[in-house]
Design a protein around this motif. Sequence first.
Motif, short mmCIF file in Angstrom:
data_model
loop_
_atom_site.label_atom_id
_atom_site.label_comp_id
_atom_site.label_asym_id
_atom_site.label_seq_id
_atom_site.Cartn_x
_atom_site.Cartn_y
_atom_site.Cartn_z
N LEU A 117 -8.78 6.31 -7.24
CA LEU A 117 -7.98 7.51 -7.13
C LEU A 117 -8.82 8.75 -7.59
O LEU A 117 -9.28 8.67 -8.70
CB LEU A 117 -6.76 7.56 -7.90
CG LEU A 117 -5.63 8.67 -7.62
CD1 LEU A 117 -5.07 8.37 -6.08
CD2 LEU A 117 -4.43 8.54 -8.31
N THR A 118 -8.96 9.77 -6.87
CA THR A 118 -9.66 10.88 -7.32
C THR A 118 -8.92 12.27 -7.26
O THR A 118 -7.96 12.29 -6.56
CB THR A 118 -10.72 11.01 -5.98
OG1 THR A 118 -10.29 11.49 -4.92
CG2 THR A 118 -11.67 9.88 -5.82
N VAL A 119 -9.62 13.22 -7.89
CA VAL A 119 -9.04 14.63 -8.05
C VAL A 119 -8.61 14.95 -6.49
O VAL A 119 -7.74 15.63 -6.38
CB VAL A 119 -10.03 15.45 -8.61
CG1 VAL A 119 -9.33 16.77 -8.65
CG2 VAL A 119 -10.14 15.17 -10.22
N GLN A 120 -9.65 14.75 -5.56
CA GLN A 120 -9.26 15.19 -4.26
C GLN A 120 -8.03 14.57 -3.63
O GLN A 120 -7.27 15.23 -2.94
CB GLN A 120 -10.54 14.87 -3.42
CG GLN A 120 -10.35 15.63 -1.89
CD GLN A 120 -11.46 15.20 -1.14
OE1 GLN A 120 -12.66 14.48 -1.57
NE2 GLN A 120 -11.35 15.36 0.38
N THR A 176 0.86 -1.18 -0.14
CA THR A 176 -0.03 -0.05 -0.16
C THR A 176 0.94 1.31 0.11
O THR A 176 0.62 2.13 -0.75
CB THR A 176 -0.99 -0.24 1.26
OG1 THR A 176 -1.88 -1.14 1.13
CG2 THR A 176 -1.78 1.19 1.15
N ASP A 177 2.00 1.28 0.76
CA ASP A 177 2.94 2.33 0.86
C ASP A 177 3.35 2.73 -0.69
O ASP A 177 3.66 3.76 -0.90
CB ASP A 177 4.04 2.21 1.75
CG ASP A 177 3.48 2.14 3.07
OD1 ASP A 177 2.37 2.62 3.55
OD2 ASP A 177 4.42 1.30 4.14
N VAL A 178 3.76 1.77 -1.42
CA VAL A 178 4.35 1.84 -2.70
C VAL A 178 3.12 2.57 -3.45
O VAL A 178 3.44 3.37 -4.41
CB VAL A 178 4.84 0.45 -3.02
CG1 VAL A 178 5.24 0.38 -4.59
CG2 VAL A 178 5.85 0.08 -2.34
N ILE A 179 2.24 1.75 -3.40
CA ILE A 179 0.98 2.08 -4.47
C ILE A 179 0.71 3.77 -4.08
O ILE A 179 0.22 4.44 -5.10
CB ILE A 179 -0.27 1.33 -4.12
CG1 ILE A 179 0.16 -0.11 -4.87
CG2 ILE A 179 -1.40 1.90 -5.07
CD1 ILE A 179 0.42 -0.06 -6.26
N GLU A 180 0.66 4.04 -2.87
CA GLU A 180 0.29 5.54 -2.49
C GLU A 180 1.18 6.76 -3.11
O GLU A 180 0.82 7.70 -3.27
CB GLU A 180 0.37 5.71 -0.96
CG GLU A 180 -0.66 4.83 -0.14
CD GLU A 180 -2.18 5.71 -0.43
OE1 GLU A 180 -2.06 6.84 -0.43
OE2 GLU A 180 -3.09 5.11 -0.74
N LEU A 181 2.45 6.18 -3.52
CA LEU A 181 3.31 6.92 -4.24
C LEU A 181 2.91 7.58 -5.59
O LEU A 181 3.09 8.49 -6.01
CB LEU A 181 4.66 6.35 -4.34
CG LEU A 181 5.35 6.21 -3.05
CD1 LEU A 181 6.89 5.34 -3.25
CD2 LEU A 181 5.86 7.44 -2.39
N GLN A 182 1.79 6.92 -6.07
CA GLN A 182 1.14 7.19 -7.34
C GLN A 182 0.44 8.77 -7.22
O GLN A 182 0.52 9.41 -8.18
CB GLN A 182 0.21 6.08 -7.96
CG GLN A 182 0.67 4.94 -8.09
CD GLN A 182 1.43 5.00 -9.68
OE1 GLN A 182 1.19 5.51 -10.58
NE2 GLN A 182 2.98 4.69 -9.10
N LYS A 183 0.24 8.99 -6.23
CA LYS A 183 -0.27 10.32 -5.98
C LYS A 183 0.88 11.44 -6.22
O LYS A 183 0.51 12.53 -6.84
CB LYS A 183 -0.93 10.48 -4.61
CG LYS A 183 -2.25 9.86 -4.37
CD LYS A 183 -2.87 9.99 -2.96
CE LYS A 183 -2.15 9.43 -1.83
NZ LYS A 183 -2.72 9.79 -0.60
N VAL A 184 1.88 11.23 -5.84
CA VAL A 184 3.15 12.12 -6.07
C VAL A 184 3.34 12.22 -7.54
O VAL A 184 3.41 13.22 -8.33
CB VAL A 184 4.35 11.63 -5.37
CG1 VAL A 184 5.66 12.54 -5.68
CG2 VAL A 184 3.94 11.96 -4.03
N GLN A 185 3.33 11.01 -8.21
CA GLN A 185 3.44 10.89 -9.57
C GLN A 185 2.47 11.64 -10.23
O GLN A 185 2.86 12.33 -11.38
CB GLN A 185 3.60 9.20 -9.85
CG GLN A 185 4.02 9.11 -11.62
CD GLN A 185 4.70 7.83 -11.78
OE1 GLN A 185 5.07 7.17 -10.82
NE2 GLN A 185 4.73 7.38 -12.94
#
Length: 915
Positions: A426-429, A293-302
């Motif tokens: 994943l949302t715009v928010q 989950t920590d890894v996938i959460e980096l997609q927000k930065v990307q």
Amino acid sequence: MMIKKIFIVFACTLSLYGHAFYFYDHADTYSFEGKPTLILWPSDDIYANDQVILKLIVNAGSLQESDDQLGYAHFVEHMAFNGTESYPTSTLQKKLESLGLVIGNHSNAHTYYDYTEFTIELKTDDRQQLESAIEILSQWYQSIEFNADEVDQEKKVITAEFMYRDSGKNSIYQKLNDTYYQNSEQIKRYPIGTLESVRQATPAGLKKFYQTWYNPLNTSVIVTGDFNDDFVKAKFNQYFKANKSATFIAPTRSDTTDQTTTKIVLSEFDRFSTESVLTYAFVADIKPVKTKTDVIELQKVQAAFDILVQRIEADARNDALISSIDWEWHQPNANQQMIRLNLYLSNNDFEQATRIVKSHLHNLSEGGIQKSELSHWQANRISEEAQYGDDVHSIANALELQVVTDWPAISQIEYIDILKGYLMRLTVQNINEEITQLMESHQKLYIISNNDDGRRPTDDELNTWLADAPQAASEKSFAAADYTELNLDVKTTAEAKIESQIKHLNSIYEWQFANGFRVLFKQDNSDIAYSLISSNGLNAVDPSDVPAARIMLDVAGESGLRNLTKTQLNSWLVNNGLSFEFSSYYSFFVVNGLSKSKDFSTWLNVLHLFLTDERLDESAFHKVRVSSLNQLDKIHTSPYIEWLRLVDSTLYNNEIETRTLTQQEVEAIRFEDIERVYQQHLMGNQNYTLAIVGDLHPRTVEHFAKKYIATIPSQSRKKSKPRETYGPATEGDYIGYGSGAITSDVTLRFKLPKAEFAGQPKEWSPLLEYWLESELFRTIREDQGLVYSIAASIPTTDKFEPFIYLIINTQVDPENIGQVKESIRMLLSRLASTPPKNSDKNAWMKSIHKLSVHNRRDFQLVSKRIAAANTLELPLDDVLKPLPEHTTVSPEDLTHYLTLFLSDKALKTSFTFNP
């Protein structure tokens, strides 16, 4: 995620460039009492191509050193190649050579802040080589010798490495590195250490460090690729001795980096660059990455930074200020992230660049992203990930990362499955909340100017620019970029007609079309690789048009295609899993590309458009020309200029196709020149051969080739001409100045007519390379300690080049130039009368054969080789034959070949680039 390791002077950091997370959880881990952890990933579900990668990972780097041991981790790594208990002194190098391995090419090691890694790469699944590789890893782990003479000799080599790493552009990188790790332990613990500490190192001190840290509780062995698990485990247990008395010492991990509020952390003049760089960095605390989950959460930065880059690119599309832009994600330590946005500037207008960045950051902070942007990004992410698969290199690197940092490990297939579900939620928010957090992080600027003209800003100036930028941003509205489909309609009336069709002995299919286009196809269980090559290069262009031809591809790249701008086209290509890479050379023009099998027809369709309906944009031309003039201005005022003039006049004979252009030549180019040269020398059929390799049926290839290739209008163009002269016309030592380096670059060149080697087996040149490389390394580097690195090569030349070259290159202490040149010449003279051992020659040939077999299985290399067969004067029936395992070339033949290069028939020159 692409894992990038910045060697030696940098920490092991993780870098994210907008694509490809690689994590694995399918490895088998074995624990044996008193022995290192063994991690195996056989090639059941990866692409290995008969390769095996072996790694020894020791959780000890420069951070484990005491104040009187600075540089010891790196010194021990060097000593691993100088002799072990079973292979004392130079016999270890002989052992590696008996396997066909050359230090630096197939076996290597690196020291970082946190750990040391040794790697052996086998281009074969041969069990004898695999067993020997395991034995060598065990020797490095438990039996490195610290002979006093060898330690003293290695001090010379490491001193040469100091000079190399502190020279030229490396000094700028060092200053950047210093700023990244301000107020941290890394500043005091560079892996290479200090000259004083290295010179004072003793065999006893090095051995103590080695015995402390190279213990089973602190070490892992990784093996990936084509191998049998039981065989590897058996050999591991045979060679790795048990050490049941070892105690675990927790390694010191990377410390925190600087979080001061200073805006400008670094402002430097880099006279070696043709571009200035403005880097806007964000430094923030994060929780350690421990779960999927920590890894996938980096997609927000990307998502946030991908969209930011797209906005800046769109805003600067017609502005010659920004030549390119990218961003990097780094994790200097487990609790911190650093994101760096890099703007590469064609001039030194840091004020405008700063305002552009701050304006877009303000817009993101105040208004967030738009739903259409997120939807477009989500679609692209899956397409990007689909381009990457699991292979032995990515797996070995990912397992190394897991051992060192405890990052979770999942396969690429599983990662894509998880990513699809995550992106749907994943949302715009979510993205806007991430942007808010980023805006609250510590923000810093790094300025690298390529012109010492005093235009680098002060803190006060910078604060003014940053304060003004949001006001400017609020006065204009931002519209999200639309995702637009490329218009793929084909508008040709040309008739598709096959003149001939051949199936060659190696199952290469050949179609010759009436328009002059030639298509070659080789079936393979892979994605699709393409290689288009013409017989027209820059030397087929009228001299007056060469300057336009040399910037033509840049203009075409900036122009986009048909209804799409450059940014829109790049986005569309990524979304459709297509890649195109255009290059022009002295004697030919090349396009290389990739696609999935299902997108084969689309790739050919786009190629058809490039060759029939390219939309050149005049504003793109002006942007490229301004950028080119700015770069030439920097070149002609740089310390390199006298050296470049020497190279232009000697190596390139001042030929306009290869020498540095003048500003007057570029200023004289008009848009009409670009259009005319593109029309005359790229569009239509330009003596083109297209090679296609991949998982297709020949009938499918023929069908779509008739639709998109055979219908390209026929154009008759003159072909490239053989080069009458190349390189210096007379022997001599050519010396240039202005490198700004501590070391000098020295190159020895030996030039012979190809006719001297007529009728010789193809393997003569790689065998000669292997022999010379090993002898130069052993004598000049190891025995004499005169250089840090040295290499020998005999480059492949095409049919337009009537000569063949032996090239020896090294970096040298300026005080030792004469001694090094003389030592190399004396060594070559001795070798010319002293044949190598037949057993060594046979071992080299075996390795050359295995590498050749490996390369013939690489579908991208195969497509390029097939396309270039005529240019390289290789019959199609033989083009894919690997070099033989056994050769008629004898040791005496090798001395004969070397004698030819040393004879009066050869033109012998040296080039020295001094500080």
